[in-house]
Each structure stands twice: as C-alpha cells, then as structure tokens.
Motif scaffolding. Structure first.
Motif, PDB file in Angstrom:
ATOM      1  N   PHE A 193      44.432  43.289  33.854  1.00  0.00           N
ATOM      2  CA  PHE A 193      43.470  43.452  34.951  1.00  0.00           C
ATOM      3  C   PHE A 193      44.089  44.178  36.135  1.00  0.00           C
ATOM      4  O   PHE A 193      43.394  44.690  36.994  1.00  0.00           O
ATOM      5  CB  PHE A 193      42.930  42.081  35.396  1.00  0.00           C
ATOM      6  CG  PHE A 193      41.812  41.604  34.505  1.00  0.00           C
ATOM      7  CD1 PHE A 193      40.493  41.857  34.836  1.00  0.00           C
ATOM      8  CD2 PHE A 193      42.088  40.964  33.323  1.00  0.00           C
ATOM      9  CE1 PHE A 193      39.466  41.465  33.999  1.00  0.00           C
ATOM     10  CE2 PHE A 193      41.063  40.570  32.477  1.00  0.00           C
ATOM     11  CZ  PHE A 193      39.759  40.826  32.819  1.00  0.00           C
ATOM     12  N   MET A 194      45.437  44.210  36.135  1.00  0.00           N
ATOM     13  CA  MET A 194      46.171  44.810  37.249  1.00  0.00           C
ATOM     14  C   MET A 194      45.732  46.259  37.509  1.00  0.00           C
ATOM     15  O   MET A 194      45.395  46.623  38.640  1.00  0.00           O
ATOM     16  CB  MET A 194      47.653  44.748  36.857  1.00  0.00           C
ATOM     17  CG  MET A 194      48.618  45.255  37.833  1.00  0.00           C
ATOM     18  SD  MET A 194      50.293  44.784  37.302  1.00  0.00           S
ATOM     19  CE  MET A 194      50.508  45.650  35.784  1.00  0.00           C
ATOM     20  N   GLY A 195      45.704  47.098  36.464  1.00  0.00           N
ATOM     21  CA  GLY A 195      45.340  48.511  36.632  1.00  0.00           C
ATOM     22  C   GLY A 195      43.923  48.670  37.141  1.00  0.00           C
ATOM     23  O   GLY A 195      43.638  49.507  38.012  1.00  0.00           O
ATOM     24  N   ALA A 196      43.023  47.835  36.615  1.00  0.00           N
ATOM     25  CA  ALA A 196      41.610  47.957  36.992  1.00  0.00           C
ATOM     26  C   ALA A 196      41.386  47.514  38.442  1.00  0.00           C
ATOM     27  O   ALA A 196      40.657  48.158  39.202  1.00  0.00           O
ATOM     28  CB  ALA A 196      40.746  47.137  36.046  1.00  0.00           C
ATOM     29  N   ILE A 197      42.041  46.432  38.844  1.00  0.00           N
ATOM     30  CA  ILE A 197      41.866  45.949  40.230  1.00  0.00           C
ATOM     31  C   ILE A 197      42.422  46.991  41.196  1.00  0.00           C
ATOM     32  O   ILE A 197      41.796  47.329  42.204  1.00  0.00           O
ATOM     33  CB  ILE A 197      42.577  44.586  40.447  1.00  0.00           C
ATOM     34  CG1 ILE A 197      41.998  43.526  39.521  1.00  0.00           C
ATOM     35  CG2 ILE A 197      42.455  44.137  41.902  1.00  0.00           C
ATOM     36  CD1 ILE A 197      42.712  42.188  39.565  1.00  0.00           C
ATOM     37  N   LEU A 198      43.572  47.522  40.837  1.00  0.00           N
ATOM     38  CA  LEU A 198      44.202  48.543  41.674  1.00  0.00           C
ATOM     39  C   LEU A 198      43.316  49.792  41.737  1.00  0.00           C
ATOM     40  O   LEU A 198      43.141  50.401  42.804  1.00  0.00           O
ATOM     41  CB  LEU A 198      45.564  48.882  41.055  1.00  0.00           C
ATOM     42  CG  LEU A 198      46.717  49.279  41.947  1.00  0.00           C
ATOM     43  CD1 LEU A 198      46.863  48.363  43.142  1.00  0.00           C
ATOM     44  CD2 LEU A 198      48.004  49.269  41.119  1.00  0.00           C
ATOM     45  N   CYS A 240      46.348  44.767  44.785  1.00  0.00           N
ATOM     46  CA  CYS A 240      46.239  43.740  43.748  1.00  0.00           C
ATOM     47  C   CYS A 240      47.382  42.742  43.869  1.00  0.00           C
ATOM     48  O   CYS A 240      48.533  43.137  44.069  1.00  0.00           O
ATOM     49  CB  CYS A 240      46.297  44.462  42.399  1.00  0.00           C
ATOM     50  SG  CYS A 240      46.437  43.396  41.008  1.00  0.00           S
ATOM     51  N   THR A 241      47.069  41.457  43.789  1.00  0.00           N
ATOM     52  CA  THR A 241      48.107  40.423  43.820  1.00  0.00           C
ATOM     53  C   THR A 241      47.932  39.521  42.603  1.00  0.00           C
ATOM     54  O   THR A 241      46.820  39.063  42.305  1.00  0.00           O
ATOM     55  CB  THR A 241      47.998  39.570  45.106  1.00  0.00           C
ATOM     56  OG1 THR A 241      47.994  40.472  46.216  1.00  0.00           O
ATOM     57  CG2 THR A 241      49.155  38.600  45.244  1.00  0.00           C
ATOM     58  N   PHE A 242      49.019  39.265  41.913  1.00  0.00           N
ATOM     59  CA  PHE A 242      48.953  38.453  40.692  1.00  0.00           C
ATOM     60  C   PHE A 242      50.330  37.872  40.423  1.00  0.00           C
ATOM     61  O   PHE A 242      51.293  38.171  41.138  1.00  0.00           O
ATOM     62  CB  PHE A 242      48.492  39.316  39.509  1.00  0.00           C
ATOM     63  CG  PHE A 242      49.427  40.456  39.218  1.00  0.00           C
ATOM     64  CD1 PHE A 242      50.396  40.347  38.252  1.00  0.00           C
ATOM     65  CD2 PHE A 242      49.348  41.639  39.958  1.00  0.00           C
ATOM     66  CE1 PHE A 242      51.277  41.385  38.019  1.00  0.00           C
ATOM     67  CE2 PHE A 242      50.235  42.679  39.718  1.00  0.00           C
ATOM     68  CZ  PHE A 242      51.206  42.542  38.738  1.00  0.00           C
TER      69      PHE A 242
END
Ligand code: EPU
Length: 419
Positions: free
Chosen positions: A97-102, A108-110
């Motif tokens: 999900f990191m790429g999509a949120i960014l 993005c924080t995870f």
C-alpha cells in the motif's frame, strides 16, 4: 484455534472452479486507492488477506465493500496516509500500500511487518526505489515515514538488483501518478504484475512492457474508475492439481490461466500424471505411483518454477518412486513444512537451499501445525494422500490464501472437517 481433521487414503475426483488470485487482488486493491472513480473488481477471492486489505482502505478513508466475489472500492475523499501498526501486522503484504498511498497523498507512514514466516523479508529495494521517485524516508522507532516534497513523485530510471514482485508493484503504484516517465529495469515478470497493469490501463494509466524485464510508465494525474476481473489463482491451481496427483484420482480444473501455469505444469507432468491443458481448463489424472522428477526443481522468478508451488509439489513427491531434488532460490526459510511431512513419514533431507525428497511407499496421518500458507496447503495435500487421520492446526494461514478450502477439497471427495 480452528483445525482441519483430514482422513486420507481415498481417491479424489471432480470439477473445481479456480478462485481469483490473492497475489493479484491485493495490489489491485491498493491501486484502486489512486485517482478518482469507483473500481469494481470481479472474481475477487474471499480471503482473510483480502479483508485485511479492505480494512486498510477503509482506514485511509476509502469506501470499500466486498460481497459475492465482488469488491467495490471508491477512493473519493481518501486522504489518510498512515497505516496503523495493528493493520500492518495483520498482513505482511500491507507493504504494497506504500506506493499507492505515496502516489495519492505524497506522504505515507507505516511500520515494517515483523515475524519470520519465510525468512527475513527486507524492504530495502522498495525504499531505494521510492527514494529514486523523490521520497525522503526516515525511520522513527520502527515507524517509517515517507514524504515527497511538492506532493508528487517524479519519474526516474530504476534498476532493481533482483526482480522483486512487491518492489516492482510498489514502483508501478507510485510512478503511475508521477510527473514524467519511469523506467524499471530487471522488473519482476509475474503474471500478477500484468494483471495489475491491465487494471491500471483500464483506469487510464500509460504502462508498457509488463511481463518483460523493462517496464515503462508515463505518469498521469487522471485515473478514473473501471471494472476488472481478477485473474485466476495459478498457485491455488497448482495446489489442487498437486493434491489430486498425491492422493490419486482425477480433476477438471476450470477458470484456469493455463499458459501462466506452464512452468509448474511442465514439472508436474514429469511425475507421470496425465495432464490435458486447454486454454482455461486443465484435466489431470493420477493413477499409479508417481515418478520422482529427474531434473533439479529450482524455484526462480517467473517464468521459472514458482516458489509458491514448491511445498505442494513436495507433498506429492513425498510418495513418488525415487528421489527428487528441490532448490529454493527465492526465500531463505521456505522449508518449514518439511518437518511436518517427515512426521507423517516422509524422507526429506534439507541442506541449506536444497531439499532431497526420497519417495516412501506411504505417508501416515499425524498431528501437525501449519506455519505458513503454502506449507499448510502442502500438509493438507500430504494428509489426503496418507493412511489414517491428520489433525492440522494453524489453519488461519490457509484461510489467508485459499477460498473455502474445505468446501473445495470436499467437492473432490476429500474427507476434511473444520473443528
Ligand atoms: N527482497 C529483498 N528486498 C526487498 C524485497 C525483496 O531482499 O526489498 C527479497 C525477499 O526477501 C525474497 C526475494 O527478494 O528473498 C523475493 O521477494 P519478492 O519481493 O519477489 O516477494 P514478495 O513481493 O514479498 C510475492 C508474493 C509471494 C511470492 C513472492 C515470489 C504477494 C502478496 N506475495 O512476495 O507470495 O512468494 O512474490 O513470487 O504477491 C504466497 O502467496 O504464499 C507468497 C508468499
């Protein structure tokens, strides 16, 4: 904690319609977060990992509903950029999900999901690629924060040191909305990447070269809604075919992606099973004792033999005539199922990345515990071939990736109960 009670020793026979692919549905659900407009995903498998992805989408502000094999996702108003730690822990693949949120919010924080299911699963390639696309990344007590100055990623040339599936997906998800062109060299070529790109193209993205080693993505700021049918699950297909190969019997597998399963089918055929592949169905008959596979079975990135099918094929070869040799080249710790198979009477010797499987005449039921998804499926396949009853615990791993597993096995005549 639920368990499967499996009584083996009977031949399997029947027809099965293959579920939609988990490893395709998850990145596509992440991709639905980008742009505007509603995405309707058909053939979306009902799995705990898919529900975890749905919870992540909801937490980011997306509307997401799943019913009757359809997922409907509307990102309108999704402005969240943080994935809470407990959601990251639910599913290791939350990392995609990191790429999509960014791509959506520029921020993005995870946290990195912990654990050691298949050995260490670092995300260094994901992070290095996102840095190339313009992200500043910092790690604060296990929480990772990524931020792109100006809010929009910038296209870049990225050379992956290894064709990582997840890193390739994260790059695509971030680059599709970036400014300018991104070129990914040594990209993963897995069919699920092609399915993700085909979904994104329907939404208006400009992506070329997926399925090959170089992917070129021209960023756009306009992605709209679409309808997409998730591709069939080639690994679930490999699992049910291995199961029938192990227990004996016949199966007509429907809704297959036969061409994409070829690297697996060409090895399975060497065991002496009769396999009749058609475009979207596969017939398999397994009669007498299987033969060992003569050539070393080396797991490799697609189009090599898939690591996800290593454990289930090993279960079938545990009772073959002769010795088969596996070489696991993708994950460091993907032989954890061998201890359970040995408890059931298999003769398997593991030496680093190599496993030598000397076929025994019979397996016997035992109390065993699944430690990962495909390893758990391998134990179920072995249990169906074994004499006596197996009590298989740890089945939440199986529920992550196989839709209505016990219904599928029962429909083939397998004796399995969830307790
Ligand atoms: N790797 C790194 N650094 C990275 C990324 C990966 O060192 O930044 C290493 C991994 O540790 C591993 C290898 O590269 O040794 C391959 O990892 P890859 O990134 O290709 O795998 P993944 O994206 O984590 C996906 C599937 C796996 C499947 C692999 C390989 C999903 C959700 N998961 O994982 O599926 O085994 O590709 O094909 O798509 C499964 O379904 O049971 C499963 C584990």
């Amino acid at each position: 904690m639920q368990k499967f009670i499996i009584t083996g020793g009977c031949r399997l026979s029947g027809e099965l319609t293959l579920q939609g692919s988990k490893n395709s549905a998850l990145p596509i659900m992440a991709a639905a977060l980008l742009g505007e407009g509603e995405s309707v995903l058909r053939n979306c498998p009902t799995l705990t990992d898919v529900y975890s992805a749905s919870r992540i989408l909801s937490c980011l502000g997306c509307k997401c509903s799943i019913s009757d094999g359809n997922a409907v996702i509307d990102p309108c108003g999704a402005s969240g950029s943080e994935i809470p730690e407990e959601l990251m822990r639910e599913m290791r693949s939350s990392i995609m999900f990191m790429g999509a949120i960014l791509g959506r919010t520029g921020e993005c924080t995870f946290s990195v999901p912990g654990g050691c299911e298949l050995g260490p699963r670092p995300i260094d390639m994901h992070l290095a690629a996102l840095r190339k696309l313009g992200a500043d990344i910092s790690d604060c007590g296990g929480r990772i924060h990524c931020r792109i100055a100006g809010g929009r990623a910038r296209g870049a040339k990225i050379n992956l040191p290894f064709p990582s599936v997840g890193a390739t997906e994260n790059i695509i998800l971030c680059a599709v909305c970036a400014e300018g062109e991104t070129i990914v060299n040594n990209a993963a070529r897995e069919p699920e990447i092609c399915d993700l790109c085909s979904f994104l193209r329907k939404r208006g993205a400009d992506i070329k070269g997926d399925g090959e080693s170089t992917i070129v993505i021209s960023g756009t700021d306009k992605l709209h809604g679409c309808e997409h049918t998730v591709m069939p699950d080639r690994i679930a297909g490999a699992t049910y075919l291995s199961m029938v190969a192990a227990a004996g019997g016949e199966i007509i597998l429907k809704n297959t992606c036969t061409a994409e399963m070829e690297p697996f089918l060409s090895v399975l055929e060497q065991t002496g099973c009769r396999i009749y592949p058609a475009e979207n169905r596969i017939y398999l008959r397994s009669g007498a004792r299987l033969r060992a596979v003569r050539d070393r079975i080396r797991t490799m990135p697609h189009p090599g033999f898939p690591t996800d099918a290593q454990a289930v094929l090993m279960a079938a070869l545990a009772t073959a005539d002769g010795a088969s040799v596996f070489e696991e080249n993708i994950f460091d710790c993907r032989y954890r199922h061998t201890a359970a198979l040995c408890k059931m009477g298999a003769d398997i010797e593991v030496l680093g990345k190599v496993a030598v499987v000397r076929g025994v005449p019979k397996l016997r039921g035992a109390d065993v515990e699944a430690t990962d998804l495909r390893g758990g499926a391998a134990m179920a396949a072995a249990a169906l071939a074994a004499e006596g009853t197996t009590c298989l615990s740890g089945i939440s791993h199986i529920d992550r990736g196989y839709e209505k597993f016990e219904e599928a096995v029962s429909s083939l005549g397998g004796r399995i109960r969830r307790v």
